[in-house]
Design an enzyme around this catalytic site. Structure first.
Site, PDB file in Angstrom:
ATOM      1  N   HIS A 159     -44.595  21.170 -35.185  1.00  0.00           N
ATOM      2  CA  HIS A 159     -44.777  19.717 -35.245  1.00  0.00           C
ATOM      3  C   HIS A 159     -46.253  19.372 -35.415  1.00  0.00           C
ATOM      4  O   HIS A 159     -46.597  18.399 -36.082  1.00  0.00           O
ATOM      5  CB  HIS A 159     -44.215  19.054 -33.983  1.00  0.00           C
ATOM      6  N   ASP A 190     -44.440  11.390 -33.262  1.00  0.00           N
ATOM      7  CA  ASP A 190     -43.390  12.350 -33.603  1.00  0.00           C
ATOM      8  C   ASP A 190     -42.049  11.679 -33.347  1.00  0.00           C
ATOM      9  O   ASP A 190     -41.818  11.144 -32.249  1.00  0.00           O
ATOM     10  CB  ASP A 190     -43.582  13.564 -32.676  1.00  0.00           C
TER      11      ASP A 190
HETATM   12  C1  UDX Z   1     -40.005  24.594 -35.352  1.00  0.00           C
HETATM   13  C2  UDX Z   1     -38.539  24.827 -35.706  1.00  0.00           C
HETATM   14  O1  UDX Z   1     -38.107  26.117 -35.418  1.00  0.00           O
HETATM   15  C3  UDX Z   1     -38.285  24.469 -37.119  1.00  0.00           C
HETATM   16  O2  UDX Z   1     -36.964  24.800 -37.470  1.00  0.00           O
HETATM   17  C4  UDX Z   1     -38.543  22.993 -37.284  1.00  0.00           C
HETATM   18  O3  UDX Z   1     -38.245  22.617 -38.595  1.00  0.00           O
HETATM   19  C5  UDX Z   1     -39.995  22.724 -36.939  1.00  0.00           C
HETATM   20  O4  UDX Z   1     -40.289  23.199 -35.644  1.00  0.00           O
HETATM   21  P1  UDX Z   1     -41.188  26.915 -36.145  1.00  0.00           P
HETATM   22  O5  UDX Z   1     -40.002  27.680 -35.713  1.00  0.00           O
HETATM   23  O6  UDX Z   1     -42.466  27.318 -35.567  1.00  0.00           O
HETATM   24  O7  UDX Z   1     -40.985  25.342 -35.987  1.00  0.00           O
HETATM   25  O8  UDX Z   1     -41.212  27.124 -37.743  1.00  0.00           O
HETATM   26  P2  UDX Z   1     -41.944  26.369 -38.903  1.00  0.00           P
HETATM   27  O9  UDX Z   1     -41.425  24.992 -39.069  1.00  0.00           O
HETATM   28  O10 UDX Z   1     -41.812  27.243 -40.076  1.00  0.00           O
HETATM   29  O11 UDX Z   1     -43.464  26.264 -38.462  1.00  0.00           O
HETATM   30  C6  UDX Z   1     -44.282  27.358 -38.251  1.00  0.00           C
HETATM   31  C7  UDX Z   1     -45.690  27.014 -38.677  1.00  0.00           C
HETATM   32  O12 UDX Z   1     -46.555  28.019 -38.190  1.00  0.00           O
HETATM   33  C8  UDX Z   1     -45.862  26.948 -40.194  1.00  0.00           C
HETATM   34  O13 UDX Z   1     -46.673  25.859 -40.544  1.00  0.00           O
HETATM   35  C9  UDX Z   1     -46.575  28.259 -40.521  1.00  0.00           C
HETATM   36  O14 UDX Z   1     -47.474  28.173 -41.617  1.00  0.00           O
HETATM   37  C10 UDX Z   1     -47.317  28.571 -39.246  1.00  0.00           C
HETATM   38  N1  UDX Z   1     -47.464  30.024 -39.056  1.00  0.00           N
HETATM   39  C11 UDX Z   1     -46.365  30.795 -38.812  1.00  0.00           C
HETATM   40  C12 UDX Z   1     -48.722  30.563 -39.132  1.00  0.00           C
HETATM   41  O15 UDX Z   1     -49.706  29.862 -39.378  1.00  0.00           O
HETATM   42  N2  UDX Z   1     -48.843  31.907 -38.933  1.00  0.00           N
HETATM   43  C13 UDX Z   1     -47.803  32.724 -38.674  1.00  0.00           C
HETATM   44  O16 UDX Z   1     -48.021  33.930 -38.496  1.00  0.00           O
HETATM   45  C14 UDX Z   1     -46.507  32.152 -38.612  1.00  0.00           C
END
Ligand code: UDX
Length: 452
Positions: A21, A108
């Site tokens: 988020h 949010d």
């Molecule tokens: C969560 C939910 O799981 C997701 O389904 C929802 O849509 C948003 O909130 P998350 O699981 O962390 O998020 O996944 P994602 O939405 O893909 O966000 C991860 C973020 O972390 C991305 O912006 C990605 O670029 C970043 N990231 C991930 C990194 O910078 N480095 C990493 O090694 C892994």
């Protein structure tokens, strides 16, 4: 004169303090700042080092000097609400006293109570959705009683969406008993939505055309994505970097040097985001599947997940694999060596891969990821979705097959062509005069016109 007026107009941006988020709301904040607004982002706690070294176009205001020590998101959300409901009114008065009145709270969408607070203080409120319009429309249908859980039919037909099987819906919908409080939370977003002055989506018009058109029959929503710094969309790597900040520290040098040493489009990048928690058996299958592929791989495994790896995996794969606890994902996806992304399909990861033209193998875990995966594989055709066996596990052979297909197979060729097409559309949306850019411009102009 006009410039002075712009700088005196301030918005407070308030994400839930979780990585998925924070990232899109931070990028949105920076775009607003680039259009001349003063932007302050409210963070959960004071992490000055990360904020000061990496950001200078916006300001940060912590609501606490320490983060709640809890792995439980529900508790963290409650804690954030109790801190923020005290701190936000103080902050707003304080800014006013310093000559920077706050015109709008961009909150949010998971925290609709902030809109009530804004209204009570006579300030505008803008709801920001960090997931797709498709997912929001499913939750809205639930809120309106147009979709019922438990599901009554094997196929769900909703306006603006393709037919959806149970497992194409968010997990809170096909398995409503699993996280009842989250289901309540996602639906509560709509409790006061008609009162919001603006509704933003981290998406872009071309990507979700039909459902966005349908949603605009309800509210004048504004898409502002992809929320990715332009340097990545322009592929001008090495000139600048923009990692953002958050809850994890990336192993940047190791990662980029390793990628630099690899051939073009030869690397498989695997990550399941900041929250997904794979079972031990699934981790083992994934590890075995990666041993079977011919490609080099970069696998991000958060520290807390490392113990699930098979004991000799790191030694056995040290020639072709690199395992890190966190990486600068945008840098990795924009790198010429990255050829495929094995992802859990979090909305940010999905949007980042679509916008940077990286073909995907999708392994959704929970929440909105199943719906995102449906769009990746069947609507945008930019990836393959793995099949889960009767025990709920994706076997190593399936993982190997999907990666091989995307990297070298016939289906991969079409997927790669589509990925290029979507990458161009994403760039168009945020370039000057594109749909998302215009929406942001309009918001800034409207904010300046509206009397505070
Ligand atoms: C969560 C939910 O799981 C997701 O389904 C929802 O849509 C948003 O909130 P998350 O699981 O962390 O998020 O996944 P994602 O939405 O893909 O966000 C991860 C973020 O972390 C991305 O912006 C990605 O670029 C970043 N990231 C991930 C990194 O910078 N480095 C990493 O090694 C892994």
């Amino acid at each position: 004169m006009e410039k002075e007026r712009v700088h005196k107009t301030q918005v407070l941006v308030i994400p839930l303090p979780v990585q998925g988020h924070i990232n899109p709301m931070l990028q949105f904040s920076k775009r607003l700042a680039s259009k001349g607004l003063k932007v302050t982002m409210v963070t959960a706690f004071s992490n000055n080092e990360a904020m000061e070294t990496q950001e200078n176009s916006i300001e940060f205001e912590p609501i606490s000097d320490r983060l709640e020590e809890s792995n439980n998101i529900e508790n963290m959300v409650k804690w954030f609400q109790s801190q923020a409901s005290k701190r936000l009114p103080e902050l707003i008065v304080n800014q006013e006293n310093h000559g920077y009145p706050i015109s709008c709270l961009v909150y949010d969408s998971a925290m609709p109570w902030i809109l009530d607070l804004a209204k009570g203080l006579g300030i505008f409120g803008a709801s920001f959705f960090t997931h797709s319009c498709a997912v929001a429309s499913i939750y809205y249908n639930l809120h309106q009683g147009l979709l019922k859980v438990p599901l009554e039919e094997p196929l769900v037909s909703l306006a603006g969406l393709p037919s959806l099987k149970a497992h194409d819906l968010p997990s809170f919908v096909y398995d409503p008993g699993s996280y009842p409080s989250f289901l309540k939370l996602v639906i509560s977003r709509f409790s006061n939505i008609t009162e919001a002055n603006w509704i933003f989506f981290s998406s872009f018009d071309g990507l979700e055309k039909e459902v966005i058109s349908w949603m605009r029959t309800l509210w004048p929503i504004k898409t502002i994505g992809p929320t990715i710094p332009s340097i990545y969309l322009d592929k001008r790597l090495k000139e600048d970097t923009d990692y953002g900040f958050g809850c994890f520290n990336p192993n940047t040098d190791t990662c980029m040097k390793w990628l630099d040493s690899k051939e073009e489009a030869s690397v498989v990048y695997i990550s399941f985001g900041s929250m997904a928690d794979l079972g031990k058996e699934q981790m083992e299958e994934l590890a075995e599947g990666l041993k079977m592929i011919k490609n080099n791989f970069l696998w991000v495994i958060r520290g807390s997940e490392m113990e699930k790896l098979p004991s000799k995996f790191l030694e056995e794969t040290s020639v072709k694999g690199l395992v890190l606890n966190w990486c600068p994902q945008l840098e990795v996806l924009a790198h010429r060596s990255t050829g495929c992304f094995v992802t859990h399909c979090g909305w940010n990861s999905t949007l980042e891969a679509v916008s940077l033209g990286v073909p995907m193998v999708v392994m959704p875990q929970w929440t909105d990821q199943t719906t995102n995966a449906k769009f990746v594989s069947d609507v945008w055709n930019v990836g393959l979705r793995v099949e889960v066996n009767q025990n709920g596990i994706v076997p190593k052979e399936e993982i190997e097959l999907c990666i091989r297909e995307v990297m070298q197979g016939e289906r991969g060729k079409g997927i790669k062509r589509n990925s290029v097409k979507w990458r161009e559309l994403a760039k168009e949306a945020v370039d000057e005069g594109g749909t998302s850019d215009k929406n942001i411009e309009e918001f800034v102009a409207q904010l300046l016109c509206k009397p505070c």
